[in-house]
Design a protein around this motif. Structure first.
Motif, PDB file in Angstrom:
ATOM      1  N   ALA A 140      33.251  48.758  87.476  1.00 37.47           N
ATOM      2  CA  ALA A 140      32.294  49.811  86.592  1.00 37.47           C
ATOM      3  C   ALA A 140      32.593  51.411  87.366  1.00 37.47           C
ATOM      4  CB  ALA A 140      31.144  49.686  88.367  1.00 37.47           C
ATOM      5  N   VAL A 141      33.795  51.576  86.556  1.00 42.30           N
ATOM      6  CA  VAL A 141      34.321  53.341  85.399  1.00 42.30           C
ATOM      7  C   VAL A 141      34.207  53.584  84.336  1.00 42.30           C
ATOM      8  CG1 VAL A 141      36.778  51.673  85.244  1.00 42.30           C
ATOM      9  CG2 VAL A 141      36.741  53.935  85.804  1.00 42.30           C
ATOM     10  N   ALA A 142      34.261  54.909  84.688  1.00 45.35           N
ATOM     11  CA  ALA A 142      34.412  55.605  83.528  1.00 45.35           C
ATOM     12  C   ALA A 142      34.933  56.819  83.596  1.00 45.35           C
ATOM     13  CB  ALA A 142      32.438  55.583  82.413  1.00 45.35           C
ATOM     14  N   ALA A 143      34.680  57.986  82.184  1.00 51.81           N
ATOM     15  CA  ALA A 143      36.042  58.891  82.309  1.00 51.81           C
ATOM     16  C   ALA A 143      35.541  59.591  80.969  1.00 51.81           C
ATOM     17  CB  ALA A 143      36.952  58.720  82.083  1.00 51.81           C
ATOM     18  N   LEU A 144      35.546  60.918  81.658  1.00 52.53           N
ATOM     19  CA  LEU A 144      35.568  62.295  80.701  1.00 52.53           C
ATOM     20  C   LEU A 144      36.866  62.715  80.909  1.00 52.53           C
ATOM     21  CD1 LEU A 144      34.252  64.416  79.012  1.00 52.53           C
ATOM     22  CD2 LEU A 144      33.696  65.314  81.033  1.00 52.53           C
ATOM     23  N   ALA A 145      37.185  62.936  79.585  1.00 55.77           N
ATOM     24  CA  ALA A 145      39.202  63.858  79.617  1.00 55.77           C
ATOM     25  C   ALA A 145      39.288  64.677  78.068  1.00 55.77           C
ATOM     26  CB  ALA A 145      40.034  62.222  79.048  1.00 55.77           C
ATOM     27  N   GLY A 146      39.796  65.601  78.528  1.00 54.50           N
ATOM     28  CA  GLY A 146      40.554  66.777  77.058  1.00 54.50           C
ATOM     29  C   GLY A 146      41.215  67.291  77.798  1.00 54.50           C
ATOM     30  N   LYS A 147      40.896  68.328  76.859  1.00 54.95           N
ATOM     31  CA  LYS A 147      41.637  69.482  77.051  1.00 54.95           C
ATOM     32  C   LYS A 147      41.140  70.804  78.227  1.00 54.95           C
ATOM     33  CE  LYS A 147      41.619  71.028  71.916  1.00 54.95           C
ATOM     34  NZ  LYS A 147      41.388  71.676  70.807  1.00 54.95           N
ATOM     35  N   ARG A 148      42.457  71.286  78.732  1.00 54.67           N
ATOM     36  CA  ARG A 148      42.119  72.101  79.982  1.00 54.67           C
ATOM     37  C   ARG A 148      41.599  72.795  79.698  1.00 54.67           C
ATOM     38  NH1 ARG A 148      45.562  71.708  84.701  1.00 54.67           N
ATOM     39  NH2 ARG A 148      47.015  70.067  82.474  1.00 54.67           N
ATOM     40  N   HIS A 171      44.429  56.940  68.814  1.00 54.42           N
ATOM     41  CA  HIS A 171      45.614  57.213  68.238  1.00 54.42           C
ATOM     42  C   HIS A 171      45.782  56.054  66.891  1.00 54.42           C
ATOM     43  CE1 HIS A 171      50.181  55.775  69.169  1.00 54.42           C
ATOM     44  NE2 HIS A 171      48.964  54.514  69.277  1.00 54.42           N
ATOM     45  N   VAL A 172      45.128  55.485  67.158  1.00 54.63           N
ATOM     46  CA  VAL A 172      44.715  54.926  66.212  1.00 54.63           C
ATOM     47  C   VAL A 172      44.741  55.648  64.775  1.00 54.63           C
ATOM     48  CG1 VAL A 172      43.491  52.962  64.148  1.00 54.63           C
ATOM     49  CG2 VAL A 172      44.328  52.443  66.948  1.00 54.63           C
ATOM     50  N   TYR A 173      43.894  56.633  64.978  1.00 54.11           N
ATOM     51  CA  TYR A 173      43.924  57.526  63.210  1.00 54.11           C
ATOM     52  C   TYR A 173      43.982  58.857  63.166  1.00 54.11           C
ATOM     53  CZ  TYR A 173      39.485  54.077  63.780  1.00 54.11           C
ATOM     54  OH  TYR A 173      38.781  52.991  63.320  1.00 54.11           O
ATOM     55  N   GLY A 174      45.182  58.909  64.432  1.00 53.92           N
ATOM     56  CA  GLY A 174      45.470  60.109  64.129  1.00 53.92           C
ATOM     57  C   GLY A 174      45.030  61.518  64.410  1.00 53.92           C
ATOM     58  N   VAL A 175      43.949  61.576  65.117  1.00 55.97           N
ATOM     59  CA  VAL A 175      43.492  62.834  65.293  1.00 55.97           C
ATOM     60  C   VAL A 175      42.896  62.924  66.363  1.00 55.97           C
ATOM     61  CG1 VAL A 175      40.984  63.920  64.223  1.00 55.97           C
ATOM     62  CG2 VAL A 175      42.190  62.326  63.252  1.00 55.97           C
ATOM     63  N   THR A 176      42.803  63.894  67.330  1.00 59.19           N
ATOM     64  CA  THR A 176      43.362  63.323  68.632  1.00 59.19           C
ATOM     65  C   THR A 176      41.926  65.073  68.908  1.00 59.19           C
ATOM     66  OG1 THR A 176      45.226  64.064  68.887  1.00 59.19           O
ATOM     67  CG2 THR A 176      43.954  65.476  70.416  1.00 59.19           C
ATOM     68  N   PRO A 177      40.463  64.539  69.656  1.00 57.41           N
ATOM     69  CA  PRO A 177      39.413  65.094  69.412  1.00 57.41           C
ATOM     70  C   PRO A 177      39.501  66.103  70.889  1.00 57.41           C
ATOM     71  CG  PRO A 177      39.328  63.248  71.096  1.00 57.41           C
ATOM     72  CD  PRO A 177      40.555  62.887  69.985  1.00 57.41           C
ATOM     73  N   ASP A 178      38.597  67.251  70.979  1.00 61.54           N
ATOM     74  CA  ASP A 178      38.954  68.461  71.944  1.00 61.54           C
ATOM     75  C   ASP A 178      38.236  67.616  72.808  1.00 61.54           C
ATOM     76  OD1 ASP A 178      38.448  70.295  70.568  1.00 61.54           O
ATOM     77  OD2 ASP A 178      36.966  70.079  69.670  1.00 61.54           O
ATOM     78  N   LEU A 179      37.426  66.458  73.609  1.00 59.46           N
ATOM     79  CA  LEU A 179      37.183  65.688  74.530  1.00 59.46           C
ATOM     80  C   LEU A 179      36.560  64.175  74.304  1.00 59.46           C
ATOM     81  CD1 LEU A 179      34.260  67.921  76.191  1.00 59.46           C
ATOM     82  CD2 LEU A 179      36.804  68.200  76.282  1.00 59.46           C
ATOM     83  N   SER A 180      37.252  63.495  75.154  1.00 56.82           N
ATOM     84  CA  SER A 180      36.578  61.928  74.655  1.00 56.82           C
ATOM     85  C   SER A 180      36.630  61.098  75.895  1.00 56.82           C
ATOM     86  CB  SER A 180      38.206  60.981  73.969  1.00 56.82           C
ATOM     87  OG  SER A 180      38.822  60.761  75.366  1.00 56.82           O
ATOM     88  N   THR A 181      35.351  59.868  75.744  1.00 61.60           N
ATOM     89  CA  THR A 181      34.931  59.215  76.630  1.00 61.60           C
ATOM     90  C   THR A 181      35.027  58.170  77.249  1.00 61.60           C
ATOM     91  OG1 THR A 181      32.643  59.100  74.974  1.00 61.60           O
ATOM     92  CG2 THR A 181      32.462  61.058  76.595  1.00 61.60           C
ATOM     93  N   TRP A 182      34.931  57.872  77.567  1.00 62.45           N
ATOM     94  CA  TRP A 182      35.722  55.832  78.417  1.00 62.45           C
ATOM     95  C   TRP A 182      34.692  55.390  79.331  1.00 62.45           C
ATOM     96  CZ3 TRP A 182      40.323  55.242  76.111  1.00 62.45           C
ATOM     97  CH2 TRP A 182      41.462  55.676  75.148  1.00 62.45           C
TER      98      TRP A 182
END
Length: 451
Positions: free
Chosen positions: A270-278, A250-261
């Motif tokens: 303890a909580v993490a996530a994988l998110a991205g394109k459907r 969001h800060v840099y204005g470039v959307t990846p295909d996947l992101s990890t959190w």
């Protein structure tokens, strides 16, 4: 009890506990970055509790803490709304044989939060999430190679990454990982040319404490991904909810295909996530005719404590300007420390650097080059004055009083630091061996010997 800022010299109970830990736990800690070899010898506090930005050790010393759970704690230790939300959740059960409503609420909340997230899957640690991203990219593209940014320190404990580090004993499959340089699109193009049609994904942190993306770099990666067909992955473990509630993308204005959190997602829970394109994420689901990916199927991934913590953290971010508070306090700290360093005439030797919400201190020796020896001397003197931290990574819980304690400790620590510079040696000032890199091939130079 010794309060933060008061002189501290005795670590008797912590030292005994640390010795016992070394007998029972390889490395004496469950995370290498937390290990005793990252601290001055005989000065590795074993902590018993924390509140806000303060922690207490077995010897009843109180510290202002930085680093905050390896950058996971942004709201402060024991943040009441998060603790209470977790308590409510776990009283009704922690793990079930079917999904809970909490999983749906957490997924809806996360997908609304993150601009590049159309689907999400939760897990318990960042290594699982980044490894899942690489596996998903390989399945989607049919390609074998993962390209990592080698100037960035850590992506996963799994073989595809840790096998590329000096601590690679026992790993396999390292030949399927290649590397490029941050802010160097040419190095990425060279990889694509050297391995045509073989790069499954490019994974990197969009920004780090000490490096911002050059104009056009992230945009260039996005363009190359579209042209070549590789999957662009942003590792948001550190940047997510520390750069912005919505992450670095969001800060840099470039959307990846996947992101990890991970990390700040649960304020230490303890909580993490994988998110991205459907279209990518569904390869691990039931709405595909392609070969399915075994995607983050873990017993404890959806346990209620972590998800409840995430939802409470997200609510805190909506109610309060957590990022703004961290940046404000970080700027204050950098300015105040910079002033005392300048007063001591040590600007070329000690420096606070980085994004205000994720700052580090740099320590240099007489040759003006980075020095582990002088870093250890600085850590030693801060510890003695009630400041615990391998960095100046701050939280929203750091008060002005906490900053004042820190600045006073820095001012006093610079006295022996200057003395060492003037004499050209830390002898007689540094007690024990210097700290050593956490990821190194052998235990030396901080090998432990039987006592």
């Amino acid at each position: 009890m010794t309060t933060a800022g008061a002189p501290t010299s005795r670590f008797t109970r912590s030292t005994l506990a640390q010795q016992r830990l070394h007998e029972l736990v390889p490395g004496g800690a469950h995370t290498y970055a937390r290990a005793s070899d990252q601290y001055p010898e005989g000065m590795a506090p074993i902590l018993v509790r924390g509140q806000g930005a303060r922690v207490w050790d077995l010897d009843e010393h109180e510290y202002v803490e930085y680093g905050m759970g390896l950058r996971a704690v942004t709201l402060g230790h024991g943040y009441r709304p998060v603790v209470e939300a977790v308590g409510r959740a776990i009283r009704d059960g922690v793990s079930f044989t079917r999904p809970t409503e909490l999983e749906l609420t957490a997924a809806e909340t996360f997908v609304a939060q993150v601009p590049g997230a159309e689907m999400v899957k939760f897990t318990k640690n960042g290594s699982d999430a980044t490894t899942a991203a690489v596996k998903l990219a390989r399945a989607a593209t049919g390609r074998p190679l993962a390209a990592i940014c080698r100037t960035q320190p850590f992506f996963s404990a799994d073989d595809w990454f840790i096998g590329t580090t000096p601590m690679s004993a026992g790993t396999v499959g390292v030949d399927l990982t290649v590397d490029f340089r941050y802010n160097d699109l040419g190095s990425v193009r060279a990889l694509l040319d050297a391995h045509p049609g073989q790069i499954a994904c490019v994974i990197l942190e969009a920004g780090t404490a000490l490096a911002e993306p050059a104009p056009g770099f992230l945009e260039g990666l996005r363009t190359l991904a579209g042209q070549d067909g590789f999957v662009l992955v942003f590792d948001e473990m550190v940047t997510g909810m520390r750069w912005s509630f919505q992450g670095a993308q969001h800060v840099y204005g470039v959307t990846p295909d996947l992101s990890t959190w991970g990390k700040a997602l649960g304020n230490g829970f303890a909580v993490a996530a994988l998110a991205g394109k459907r279209e990518l994420m569904e390869l691990g689901g039931l709405r595909t005719d392609a070969r399915r990916v075994f995607l983050l199927s873990t017993t404890n991934g959806p346990e209620t404590a972590g998800l409840a913590a995430y939802l409470a953290v997200a609510e805190a971010y909506r109610r309060h300007d957590v990022i703004g508070r961290m940046e404000e306090q970080g700027r204050k700290l950098a300015a105040a420390v910079g002033a005392v360093v300048a007063d001591a005439g040590l600007q070329e030797y000690v420096e606070v650097a980085g994004r205000p919400s994720c700052q580090v201190f740099l320590t240099r020796g007489p040759d003006r080059q980075p020095s582990q020896e002088y870093r250890t001397l600085f850590l030693q003197e801060l510890l003695r004055r009630g400041v615990l931290g391998q960095s100046f990574v701050i939280s929203a819980a750091h008060t002005d009083t906490d900053l004042e304690v820190t600045v006073r400790a820095v001012r006093e620590a610079l006295v022996p630091y200057l003395r060492a510079l003037e004499s050209g040696t830390t002898a007689g000032l540094l007690h024990g061996r210097p700290v050593a890199p956490a990821l190194r091939e052998r235990a030396a130079p901080r090998r432990l010997f039987p006592t």
